[in-house]
Motif scaffolding. Structure first.
Motif, PDB file in Angstrom:
ATOM      1  N   LYS A   1       0.792  -1.244  -0.093  1.00 56.00           N
ATOM      2  CA  LYS A   1      -0.019  -0.135  -0.081  1.00 56.00           C
ATOM      3  C   LYS A   1       0.700   1.244  -0.017  1.00 56.00           C
ATOM      4  O   LYS A   1       0.629   2.341   0.131  1.00 56.00           O
ATOM      5  N   SER A   2       2.379   1.234  -0.386  1.00 50.99           N
ATOM      6  CA  SER A   2       3.308   2.218  -0.045  1.00 50.99           C
ATOM      7  C   SER A   2       3.605   2.739  -1.354  1.00 50.99           C
ATOM      8  O   SER A   2       3.796   2.168  -2.540  1.00 50.99           O
ATOM      9  N   THR A   3       3.847   4.129  -1.484  1.00 51.72           N
ATOM     10  CA  THR A   3       4.560   4.668  -2.665  1.00 51.72           C
ATOM     11  C   THR A   3       5.479   5.413  -2.336  1.00 51.72           C
ATOM     12  O   THR A   3       5.496   6.369  -1.213  1.00 51.72           O
ATOM     13  N   HIS A   4       6.796   5.131  -2.930  1.00 52.00           N
ATOM     14  CA  HIS A   4       7.796   6.095  -2.525  1.00 52.00           C
ATOM     15  C   HIS A   4       8.625   6.260  -3.878  1.00 52.00           C
ATOM     16  O   HIS A   4       8.421   6.241  -4.919  1.00 52.00           O
ATOM     17  N   THR A   5       9.596   7.083  -3.636  1.00 55.65           N
ATOM     18  CA  THR A   5      10.295   7.650  -4.575  1.00 55.65           C
ATOM     19  C   THR A   5      11.720   7.020  -4.683  1.00 55.65           C
ATOM     20  O   THR A   5      12.342   7.051  -3.619  1.00 55.65           O
TER      21      THR A   5
ATOM     22  N   ALA B   1       7.082   9.164   1.688  1.00 55.88           N
ATOM     23  CA  ALA B   1       5.807  10.015   1.245  1.00 55.88           C
ATOM     24  C   ALA B   1       6.054  11.153   2.561  1.00 55.88           C
ATOM     25  O   ALA B   1       5.862  12.234   2.408  1.00 55.88           O
ATOM     26  N   SER B   2       6.615  10.637   3.827  1.00 60.13           N
ATOM     27  CA  SER B   2       6.955  11.642   4.832  1.00 60.13           C
ATOM     28  C   SER B   2       8.171  12.409   4.682  1.00 60.13           C
ATOM     29  O   SER B   2       8.173  13.413   5.440  1.00 60.13           O
TER      30      SER B   2
ATOM     31  N   PRO C   1       4.043  -7.896  -4.707  1.00 59.36           N
ATOM     32  CA  PRO C   1       4.473  -7.382  -6.187  1.00 59.36           C
ATOM     33  C   PRO C   1       4.807  -5.989  -6.047  1.00 59.36           C
ATOM     34  O   PRO C   1       4.201  -5.153  -5.200  1.00 59.36           O
ATOM     35  N   TRP C   2       5.804  -5.495  -6.804  1.00 62.82           N
ATOM     36  CA  TRP C   2       6.050  -4.016  -7.076  1.00 62.82           C
ATOM     37  C   TRP C   2       6.175  -3.778  -8.338  1.00 62.82           C
ATOM     38  O   TRP C   2       6.470  -4.482  -9.181  1.00 62.82           O
ATOM     39  N   GLU C   3       6.056  -2.262  -8.400  1.00 68.62           N
ATOM     40  CA  GLU C   3       6.137  -1.460  -9.760  1.00 68.62           C
ATOM     41  C   GLU C   3       6.676  -0.422  -9.946  1.00 68.62           C
ATOM     42  O   GLU C   3       6.520   0.485  -8.601  1.00 68.62           O
TER      43      GLU C   3
END
Length: 121
Positions: free
Chosen positions: A39-43, A60-61, A114-116
Motif C-alpha cells: 500500500k506504499s508509494t515511494h520515490t 511520502a513523509s 508485487p512491486w512496480e
C-alpha cells in the motif's frame, strides 16, 4: 571444403551474436522513479555505475533510506539496509526493467509483495 566454409560461417555468426549481446550491457536505470509496493508509494533516486546501483528510497513523509543493488541485463535487485527499516525487516526487491517501467517482487521478512516502478519524466 564446403563443410569447412559452413563451419567458418557458423563461427563468424556466433561471434557477431556474442558481441551484440556483450555490447548491450545493463539496462539504464539512473534517475528518479515512482515505486509502488503493498500500500506504499515511494520515490527511488538511483545512481548507476555499470552494474552497480546506489541511491535512496524517499518515503511520502520525506524520510529516506539508502539503497544498494545490481543490474544485470534487464534484471534488477536492490535492498534497503536492515538497520534503516522498522521492525528490522529488510525489503529486498527483484524484478525486470522494460524501458521506463520496472516490476517484480519484494520480499519483506516472510511475505512477498508485487512491486512496480515508473520512471519520472
Amino acid at each position: 571444403m564446403r563443410r569447412m566454409l559452413i563451419c567458418l560461417g557458423a563461427v563468424v555468426l556466433l561471434g557477431c551474436v556474442s558481441l551484440g549481446v556483450a555490447a548491450a550491457g545493463p539496462a539504464q536505470v539512473a534517475g528518479k522513479w515512482t515505486l509502488k509496493y503493498g500500500k506504499s508509494t515511494h520515490t527511488l533516486e538511483l545512481t548507476q555505475d555499470g552494474e552497480k546501483l546506489t541511491g535512496k528510497m524517499i518515503r511520502a513523509s520525506g524520510t529516506h533510506a539508502p539503497i544498494a543493488g545490481t543490474i544485470q541485463g534487464n534484471t534488477i535487485q536492490f535492498a534497503v539496509p536492515k538497520e534503516m527499516v522498522k521492525m528490522g525487516l529488510m525489503p529486498q526487491f527483484e524484478g525486470t526493467v522494460s524501458g521506463d517501467t520496472m516490476k517484480g517482487e519484494a520480499r519483506v521478512g516472510p511475505a512477498n509483495f508485487p512491486w512496480e516502478a515508473t520512471r519520472q519524466k
